[in-house]
Structures are given as C-alpha cells and as structure tokens.
Design an enzyme around this catalytic site. Structure first.
Site, PDB file in Angstrom:
ATOM      1  N   CYS A   8      -8.411 -67.397  11.411  1.00 59.84           N
ATOM      2  CA  CYS A   8      -8.772 -66.754  12.664  1.00 59.84           C
ATOM      3  C   CYS A   8      -7.575 -65.988  13.203  1.00 59.84           C
ATOM      4  O   CYS A   8      -6.482 -66.037  12.648  1.00 59.84           O
ATOM      5  CB  CYS A   8      -9.213 -67.798  13.687  1.00 59.84           C
ATOM      6  SG  CYS A   8     -10.459 -68.947  13.083  1.00 59.84           S
ATOM      7  N   LYS A  54     -15.347 -56.262  -3.234  1.00 62.17           N
ATOM      8  CA  LYS A  54     -14.966 -57.656  -2.999  1.00 62.17           C
ATOM      9  C   LYS A  54     -16.139 -58.600  -3.203  1.00 62.17           C
ATOM     10  O   LYS A  54     -15.989 -59.692  -3.736  1.00 62.17           O
ATOM     11  CB  LYS A  54     -14.413 -57.811  -1.578  1.00 62.17           C
ATOM     12  CG  LYS A  54     -13.787 -59.168  -1.311  1.00 62.17           C
ATOM     13  CD  LYS A  54     -12.517 -59.351  -2.122  1.00 62.17           C
ATOM     14  CE  LYS A  54     -11.918 -60.724  -1.940  1.00 62.17           C
ATOM     15  NZ  LYS A  54     -10.845 -60.980  -2.900  1.00 62.17           N
TER      16      LYS A  54
END
Length: 590
Positions: free
Chosen positions: A2, A585
């Site tokens: 985060c 990705k």
C-alpha cells in the site's frame, strides 16, 4: 503493498495536496483509495477503484482542513471494497488510521475488542489499530501514548499515520518493518511510504527506523516507543520524480530484484495459513501443478520437492495444455494452480475443469482475483504489486509458498533453511557490479544457453526465459544431460553457456557437461558455490554464491544473479526491461 501519505500544512487545504501525493504512489499498484481530513471533525471519502474513477465519483479534494491522511490500498485482508478501503476509524469516528503492512495477530485482537463492545465495519487487519487507540484514549492516554501502547500489542509489520478529533492539529506516525519517511517543508510536514509522493512539496526528508514514532503538531518530534526523543538527520533528495518512484533504481525490474529478500520474508509470515490449508486439504496421493510461464518453472521446482522429499508422485502441466492432458484426476489428487495475477485465462479455465474432479489450491498474489474465488483453497504469496512485466520477486515468493507447503505436508526441516534464504539473497545481490561487467561483455551475442540438473534445471529454464523476455536474445534452458541429444549441435565458438551447479549430487555430472561444451568452444559462465574450485577452473566467468546454499534451496538463490544478468544485458542493449515488446503483465486471453 500500500501507500500512505499525511500532511499538516500551515495554510491552505490538505485534501488537494493529499490527492496529488497519492497519485504519485500509483506505480506501487493499488485497488482502493481514500482520504481523511480533520478540521477538527474527521471527514472521510474512500472507495475501491482507480484514483481517477473514485475522484470523479466522490470529488476527493473537496474536504476541509489543513491536515489529513490518505492511502492507496493493495488488498491483503478483505476484498477491494469501499468498506475495506482506508482510512479506518474507531467506533465513534473520532480516530482515523491509514496503514501499510500486515498485522499477524489481528484476529485475536479483534475478538478481544469485540468482546469489549467495539463494532467493526471491515474485514481488514488494519481496523484493529484505531479501535485499540480508542480503547487507550478512553483510559486517559493522549494520541501519542495510545498509539504506542496499541502498537506494542500488535505483531507484524506496519507503517501508520493516525489522527484524532480529540487532539486537533496533531498527526502521529510510526513504523516497523515497513517504510515511512517524514518530509520537512517550510512550516509544514509530510509523512509518506515513499519519497515520490512528496517530492513536489519538499526534498528534505527524515528516514524513520523500526520502532520509531513521529509526532507532527506544527513542530516535529521523533521518539522511540517508550517516548524517548530520538535525534534524526535531515537528508536532501536529489532524485528526479521518475527515479524516486523507483526508489533510486533505474528501472522497476531492478528495484523488484532487490526487493526479493523482503518479499521472501513477507511470504514466510504465511506459515500459519499454510498449516491451516494443509489441514483442510487432508490426505493426498498425487500432486498436479498447472501453470504458465514463470509460474510453470516454479511448479517444476515443486515437482522435485514433492517427489524427492515426500515421495508423492507429481505432474506439472502447462495450463494451455491441461484440457488435452489432464490425466486421471480424483478426490485424492491435489491440483495446484499458480498465477501471479489470479486472472491468467489458461490457468482459470484449467481450474474450472479440475474443480469437480480433484482438490484444488490456488497460489496467487492478487487478493480477490478470480482464482481466489473459484479455487477450493487459496494461499497468497504476499509479494506486493510487481510493476515490471518480467516476473522476479513474484517468482521467488511463489517458490517460497511451495517450499512451505512441502514443509507443512511432511518436511518441516525445510523451514530452518527457508528462514536463511533472504540472507543468502542479500549476499548474492552484493555481487551486482561484477554481473554488470559480465553483461557488458556478452550483450551482442545472438544465442545464450542455460544448463542445469535436478533442482538447477528449472532455474536454467527460468534464467533463459528472463533473458529472452527482456533482451530479445534467443535463449534456451536445457537439462544438462540432454545436450548430447541434440542441443550440442548449436554450440559454437564464443556461445555463452550458463552452467548452474550448486553443491549436491548433480554437481559432478554437470561438470562433465561443462567440459563437453568447452571442448566445442563455448564461453562457460559458471554459477555455483563460491568455494567450488572445480567449476571455477572450468569456467571462463564465474558467479560465486554462498556455500551453505545446497541444491534443494538453490532455486530461490541461484535465480538472483541470472535475473541481474538479464537485466544488465537488456540495459546494455538500450532496451527498457520494464516493458518488453509484445508482452503483458497479466494474460487474460487464451
């Protein structure tokens, strides 16, 4: 992973500043965003989704007050929802907290608080923090003391920022095993997970160390958890914003390779979860791994582990081939599906086909992804977001989960060796300058070969994949014993052959294969124990690793120099290793 931000301004509105700061943390990966300001009442706006989407819906900058906290969340406990987004508050909404990290004992703390009448609104581990602070403030402590007392009760990693309407004009921050910096402006102060968040406002920062707190209230004070003042040096940052996002590294891939020791440490915190899943699964007679790309190579390591250490027959099937070769799955088979994103189309389709025929386990990095919802059992790698397209730290985290799974199913002695892997990785990273010099001498070749036996064979495959992904050089990985069955015809003068040979039962035979390719003019790059004089003597170039790394745990450590080699060859060729052509990705098509 985060990102948190906090600021206390001398004038003006904090919310627009916080919004601009969290935008600069988008590169870390996130699924939710939220802002809280205090004027002195705490007001919060938050939701799941991209910053632009949430801002368009909620107008995040439209909050009063000259101080506040903000957060972009990568889900680790609880799905990406508005309720689980940060900031989190206490029962009364008078205390707000943002948090980066994992609280390991949050369930027992939550049960204790609920028994005392606290009401929780989310599924997150973070929410126990504001409730604990509330408890101690109700007992008469101020925000600083209550925060310190709360954090002493918690196990795990954290970087936090807390505010309370009971003490307007004050922000308390603290860290343990998760980064937190203090930005020092002209009469104003900032907190952030990373430098880029605040570079537009100040280039002067203080780096907090583990077990330290910072109190911002128009002034700045750093203390330990007992309240003793700690003198800190103010550093001046001369990075560009782009470099700062990468932590001073030139590319995300290099940053993520250097994050591998901490990624493995984070994955190891999942041991209790692994034990619980193994108990739920019960007895199995066969293992079947299903995966693609790098995850397939991690699965091959799993095959060697399950068969050599536990004697459990194990298959490894490419997800795209599963429908054609799934074999006889039954209720005594554990089918393990590995996907970083949890959204790989081939892997998901194989999982759906297996769910009615076998016990299924997903090993994933992204919480709340499709694989986590559809598999019968789930284990998380806890690697955090990986920005570079080529998998690096997520690979070693996948491997770590597999090793833990084997340990939990009957080889507990593995855990002591796993605990030392981050240390071995850190030593491998210390040799980066030598690997960079090596890369400069072989960046113009057209072919590269990687060979290994036993546990080193999947490492050879992954090393070759990394090279071709980001350098566009033709690279192949082979079981060293297979050279004489065809590939030896491709060996010519000067062709680099990376020979991966950790200490163990395969070493001498691999050395014989090295002699084979040397006799045909190959340039041998040996990768082995730093004390391996026999390999060093046969190799033109040699990468030495810690002699305590044996063949069984070598896949976790020996991949590090191969990733570095691929990275530096890519840079030497003038390419962007973060964004290789034609690759994505997350592959969501078959």
């Amino acid at each position: 992973m985060c990102g948190i931000v906090a600021c206390i301004l001398k004038d003006g509105s904090a919310a627009p500043v916080l919004l601009e700061c969290v935008r600069r943390l988008e590169y870390r990966g996130y699924d939710s965003v939220g802002i809280a300001t205090s004027d002195p009442m705490i007001r919060i706006k938050k939701d799941s989704g991209k910053i632009d989407e949430v801002d368009a819906e909620l107008d995040l900058a439209d909050l009063p007050g000259t101080m506040g906290i903000a957060h972009v969340r990568w889900a680790t406990h609880g799905l990406p929802t508005a309720e689980n987004a940060h900031p989190h508050t206490d029962c009364s909404g008078e205390i707000a907290v943002v948090h980066n990290g994992i609280i390991e004992n949050y369930l027992e703390v939550k049960e204790e608080l609920e028994s005392e009448g606290h009401i929780f609104r989310s599924e997150t581990d973070t929410e126990v923090i504001p409730h604990l602070i509330e408890k101690y403030m109700d007992e008469g402590m101020d925000l600083e003391a209550a925060t310190a007392t709360a954090l002493r009760k918690l196990r795990g990693a954290y970087a936090i920022a807390a505010v309370s309407s009971r003490e307007p004009g004050r922000i308390v921050g603290a860290r343990k095993e998760s980064p937190l910096i203090v930005g020092v402006g002209e009469g104003e102060y900032f907190l952030a997970s990373d430098v880029p968040a605040i570079l537009n406002h100040t280039s002067r920062v203080i780096y907090l160390d583990d077990g330290e707190m910072v109190i911002l209230d128009g002034d700045l004070r750093v203390t330990d958890m007992e309240g003793n003042t700690v003198e800190k040096e103010v550093h001046s940052i001369d990075w560009s914003a782009d470099m700062a996002e990468k932590g001073g590294y030139d590319h995300f891939m290099l940053k993520e390779i250097h994050e591998e020791p901490s990624a493995v440490r984070d994955t190891l915190t999942e041991w209790d979860e692994v034990l619980g899943v193994v108990e739920e699964i019960g007895e199995v007679e066969r293992i079947c791994f299903v995966a693609c790309g790098t995850s397939y190579h991690a699965s091959l390591v799993g095959k060697y582990l399950f068969e050599s250490l536990l004697g459990i027959p194990t298959d490894v099937i490419l997800a795209s081939e599963f429908r054609y070769s799934a074999g006889a799955l039954n209720d005594r088979t554990l089918a393990i599906f590995i996907s970083q994103s949890g959204e790989t189309a081939d892997t998901l389709n194989a999982l759906r086909a297996a769910n009615s025929r076998a016990k299924t386990l997903a090993i994933v990095n992204v919480l709340g992804s499709s694989a986590t919802r559809e598999a019968q059992h789930v284990l998380y790698t806890r690697a955090g977001p990986e920005i570079g397209v080529a998998a690096t730290k997520t690979y070693v985290s996948q491997l770590t989960v597999i090793y833990m799974l084997v340990a939990a199913m009957g080889a507990p002695e593995l855990m002591d060796r796993l605990e030392r892997v981050p240390e071995f990785m850190e030593r491998a990273l210390e040799d980066e300058d030598g690997i960079k010099e090596l890369a400069a001498t072989c960046s113009d070749v057209s072919d590269f070969f990687f060979i290994g036996r036993g546990f080193a064979y999947p490492t050879a495959l992954e090393g070759a994949l990394k090279l071709k992904e980001i350098t566009y050089i033709h690279g192949e990985g082979y079981a060293a014993g297979e050279l004489k069955h065809g590939p030896l015809a491709l060996i010519d003068n000067g062709v680099p052959v990376v020979a991966i040979s950790p200490p163990g039962p395969c070493h001498d035979k691999t050395l014989s294969n090295v002699e084979e390719v040397r006799a045909r003019g190959a340039r041998v790059i040996g990768v082995g124990s730093i004390s391996d004089e026999s390999l060093r003597k046969e190799a033109d170039d040699f990468i030495g690793l810690d002699p305590e790394v044996d063949d069984v745990i070598s896949p976790l450590v020996y991949i590090v120099p191969l990733q570095l080699l691929s990275y530096h060859v890519s840079v030497e060729r003038g390419l962007d290793p973060d964004k290789p052509k034609n690759l994505a990705k997350c592959v969501t098509v078959e």
